[in-house]
Design an enzyme around this catalytic site. Structure first.
Site, PDB file in Angstrom:
ATOM      1  N   CYS A 108       0.828  -1.214   0.000  1.00  0.00           N
ATOM      2  CA  CYS A 108       0.000   0.000   0.000  1.00  0.00           C
ATOM      3  C   CYS A 108       0.864   1.268   0.000  1.00  0.00           C
ATOM      4  CB  CYS A 108      -0.963  -0.023   1.184  1.00  0.00           C
ATOM      5  SG  CYS A 108      -0.210  -0.500   2.751  1.00  0.00           S
TER       6      CYS A 108
HETATM    7  N1  LIG Z   1      -4.600  -4.011   5.073  1.00  0.00           N
HETATM    8  C1  LIG Z   1      -4.031  -3.354   4.064  1.00  0.00           C
HETATM    9  O1  LIG Z   1      -4.227  -2.134   3.893  1.00  0.00           O
HETATM   10  C2  LIG Z   1      -3.139  -4.079   3.088  1.00  0.00           C
HETATM   11  C3  LIG Z   1      -2.696  -3.384   1.959  1.00  0.00           C
HETATM   12  C4  LIG Z   1      -1.866  -4.037   1.041  1.00  0.00           C
HETATM   13  C5  LIG Z   1      -1.469  -5.341   1.282  1.00  0.00           C
HETATM   14  N2  LIG Z   1      -1.900  -5.979   2.408  1.00  0.00           N
HETATM   15  C6  LIG Z   1      -1.448  -7.359   2.621  1.00  0.00           C
HETATM   16  O2  LIG Z   1      -2.560  -8.228   2.412  1.00  0.00           O
HETATM   17  C7  LIG Z   1      -2.458  -9.336   3.278  1.00  0.00           C
HETATM   18  C8  LIG Z   1      -3.735  -9.413   4.113  1.00  0.00           C
HETATM   19  O3  LIG Z   1      -3.810  -8.235   4.875  1.00  0.00           O
HETATM   20  P1  LIG Z   1      -5.105  -7.865   5.723  1.00  0.00           P
HETATM   21  O4  LIG Z   1      -4.871  -6.494   6.231  1.00  0.00           O
HETATM   22  O5  LIG Z   1      -6.318  -8.156   4.946  1.00  0.00           O
HETATM   23  O6  LIG Z   1      -4.939  -8.915   6.921  1.00  0.00           O
HETATM   24  P2  LIG Z   1      -6.002  -9.372   8.020  1.00  0.00           P
HETATM   25  O7  LIG Z   1      -7.122  -8.407   8.087  1.00  0.00           O
HETATM   26  O8  LIG Z   1      -5.219  -9.628   9.253  1.00  0.00           O
HETATM   27  O9  LIG Z   1      -6.549 -10.742   7.436  1.00  0.00           O
HETATM   28  C9  LIG Z   1      -5.733 -11.859   7.227  1.00  0.00           C
HETATM   29  C10 LIG Z   1      -6.620 -13.070   7.028  1.00  0.00           C
HETATM   30  O10 LIG Z   1      -5.757 -14.182   6.822  1.00  0.00           O
HETATM   31  C11 LIG Z   1      -6.330 -15.327   7.447  1.00  0.00           C
HETATM   32  N3  LIG Z   1      -5.235 -16.245   7.773  1.00  0.00           N
HETATM   33  C12 LIG Z   1      -4.173 -16.018   8.562  1.00  0.00           C
HETATM   34  N4  LIG Z   1      -3.331 -17.065   8.516  1.00  0.00           N
HETATM   35  C13 LIG Z   1      -3.897 -17.992   7.696  1.00  0.00           C
HETATM   36  C14 LIG Z   1      -3.534 -19.284   7.227  1.00  0.00           C
HETATM   37  N5  LIG Z   1      -2.389 -19.857   7.624  1.00  0.00           N
HETATM   38  N6  LIG Z   1      -4.363 -19.946   6.366  1.00  0.00           N
HETATM   39  C15 LIG Z   1      -5.510 -19.384   5.966  1.00  0.00           C
HETATM   40  N7  LIG Z   1      -5.924 -18.153   6.365  1.00  0.00           N
HETATM   41  C16 LIG Z   1      -5.123 -17.476   7.220  1.00  0.00           C
HETATM   42  C17 LIG Z   1      -7.059 -14.818   8.627  1.00  0.00           C
HETATM   43  O11 LIG Z   1      -8.169 -15.696   8.724  1.00  0.00           O
HETATM   44  P3  LIG Z   1      -9.018 -15.939  10.038  1.00  0.00           P
HETATM   45  O12 LIG Z   1      -9.744 -14.664  10.288  1.00  0.00           O
HETATM   46  O13 LIG Z   1      -9.909 -17.049   9.632  1.00  0.00           O
HETATM   47  O14 LIG Z   1      -8.016 -16.286  11.113  1.00  0.00           O
HETATM   48  C18 LIG Z   1      -7.483 -13.400   8.225  1.00  0.00           C
HETATM   49  O15 LIG Z   1      -8.810 -13.381   7.777  1.00  0.00           O
HETATM   50  C19 LIG Z   1      -1.204  -9.134   4.136  1.00  0.00           C
HETATM   51  O16 LIG Z   1      -0.142  -9.845   3.597  1.00  0.00           O
HETATM   52  C20 LIG Z   1      -0.956  -7.637   4.021  1.00  0.00           C
HETATM   53  O17 LIG Z   1       0.398  -7.284   4.171  1.00  0.00           O
HETATM   54  C21 LIG Z   1      -2.746  -5.391   3.306  1.00  0.00           C
END
Ligand SMILES: NC(=O)c1ccc[n+]([C@@H]2O[C@H](COP(=O)([O-])OP(=O)(O)OC[C@H]3O[C@@H](n4cnc5c(N)ncnc54)[C@H](OP(=O)(O)O)[C@@H]3O)[C@@H](O)[C@H]2O)c1
Length: 362
Positions: free
Chosen positions: A167
């Site tokens: 991001c």
């Molecule tokens: N947030 C942002 O603004 C943003 C921007 C760009 C990139 N990203 C990237 O996108 C990715 C996701 O970010 P996010 O902010 O959406 O994270 P998040 O809200 O913490 O969500 C991560 C999800 O991954 C699931 N999870 C964790 N470990 C897992 C596994 N071993 N197997 C299957 N599911 C698993 C969790 O599921 P449960 O709920 O079922 O535990 C959770 O729903 C990250 O790598 C982050 O760096 C995020």
């Protein structure tokens, strides 16, 4: 919305996370998509609605297999073989570390994969240094295409494995690439990037420092000098390592949005009108990148909820600095929105397909 014969079967891994939810929201409006598989780290018997009651209206039958409602899709514990059988394309929205493993397993099973994590963005050694763990195998890493859409369309179109940019990296690169590619920056002088993000950038997991009581009426820098998006930005600005940035990331007490303020020491005197015209020409054909006239400044609320990026230019003639400001929604252009934009490029769909949402204001 009418279903099309050419619909692509899509899976979302990490569907209960912030990026996963944003992918569901965005892809539910996409006319060429069937969402056929959603997974997380655990089974959710009540389907998506059990954890996301606000998804109750995502019921367009055209967008799921069997005509079932999207909200009734069962969130499964991730299984690569089940996912591969159900999908043509998988979006992986998992934390770095897990994401790379999942993306690799699906890539090896022949799916087209769009990974939102940092696991596929850096060469192996840089990944070890900045992420503190071993990367995925070289054969997988080598296949990944870095998907900054506006600057990489040709390689994105044919990618099987797409690494969606970070991001902060997206906001900063869209602001800096025109200036650096034109040689406006003074060689050897670091570019100072002062970037601020809303708290959804940290994901949905419970963390004490992200509680309302800690964040509200507060504001502070974090990961000073060691944010993992630093090498990602530098390698895209100059693959030969000739450009250094000093990136300071700060946490804003808002849910969504990134503002990146970039300060570039100029190689030669330029006027703001010259640079503005140059940026205008560079992004004129882009549906999502908008260069504001001199004197205007970008605001988070002008892009919130949309895939748009607003950029503004200033020239500080007194100090010889070019200032470029950009704003994006971290969950849209910074994550799910750009991922869908890349999906569109990969499938030859119009780039704006599914991404018509206008900014929410105020
Ligand atoms: N947030 C942002 O603004 C943003 C921007 C760009 C990139 N990203 C990237 O996108 C990715 C996701 O970010 P996010 O902010 O959406 O994270 P998040 O809200 O913490 O969500 C991560 C999800 O991954 C699931 N999870 C964790 N470990 C897992 C596994 N071993 N197997 C299957 N599911 C698993 C969790 O599921 P449960 O709920 O079922 O535990 C959770 O729903 C990250 O790598 C982050 O760096 C995020």
């Amino acid at each position: 919305m009418a279903e099309t014969a050419s619909a692509v079967r899509v899976g979302i891994i990490g569907a209960n996370g912030y990026s996963g939810i944003e992918l569901l929201r965005t892809l539910s409006l996409h006319p060429h998509v069937h969402i056929t598989y959603v997974a997380g780290s655990r089974d959710a018997d009540g389907g998506l609605l059990a954890e996301q009651p606000f998804l109750r209206t995502l019921t367009a039958p055209a967008h799921t297999h069997d005509g079932a409602s999207l909200a009734a899709l069962k969130v499964q514990q991730f299984d690569p073989d089940v996912c591969a059988a159900a999908c043509d394309v998988a979006f992986v929205g998992l934390p770095s570390g897990s994401a790379g493993q999942v993306a690799a397993a699906l890539y090896e099973r022949g799916l087209r994969v769009i990974d939102l994590s940092g696991d596929l963005r850096l060469p192996a050694e840089a990944y070890r240094t900045w992420y503190g763990r071993d990367p995925v195998p070289d054969a997988v890493l080598g296949a990944a295409v870095y998907g900054l859409t506006e600057w990489r369309r040709a390689s994105i179109a044919t990618a099987q494995l797409l690494s969606n940019p970070g991001c902060y990296a997206t906001a900063t690169l869209l602001a800096l690439l025109p200036a650096v590619r034109a040689g406006l920056n003074r060689p050897g002088a670091p570019i100072v990037v002062d970037a601020k993000s809303g708290v959804s950038g940290a994901g949905r997991k419970a963390v004490q420092s992200n509680l309302l009581g800690e964040l509200a009426e507060n504001f502070y820098p974090y990961k000073v000098g060691r944010h993992q998006h630093t090498p990602e930005i530098e390698q895209m600005l100059d693959p030969d390592g000739g450009v250094r940035i000093s990136l300071t990331t700060q946490l804003l007490p808002v849910a969504r949005g990134i503002l990146s303020a970039c300060h570039v020491m100029l190689e030669r005197p330029v006027t703001v009108e010259e640079v503005y015209q140059f940026y205008q020409d560079c992004y004129a054909a882009e549906p999502f990148v908008h260069v504001l006239p001199p004197g205007q400044v970008p605001q988070l609320k002008h892009v919130r909820g949309s895939n748009h990026c607003d950029i503004a230019i200033a020239v500080d003639e007194r100090t010889g600095l070019l200032q470029v400001f950009s704003v994006i929604d971290n969950l849209q252009k910074g994550a799910a929105g750009q991922a869908v934009q890349n999906f569109n490029v990969m499938h030859g769909f119009a780039e704006t397909e599914g991404l018509w949402a206008q900014p929410m204001y105020p």
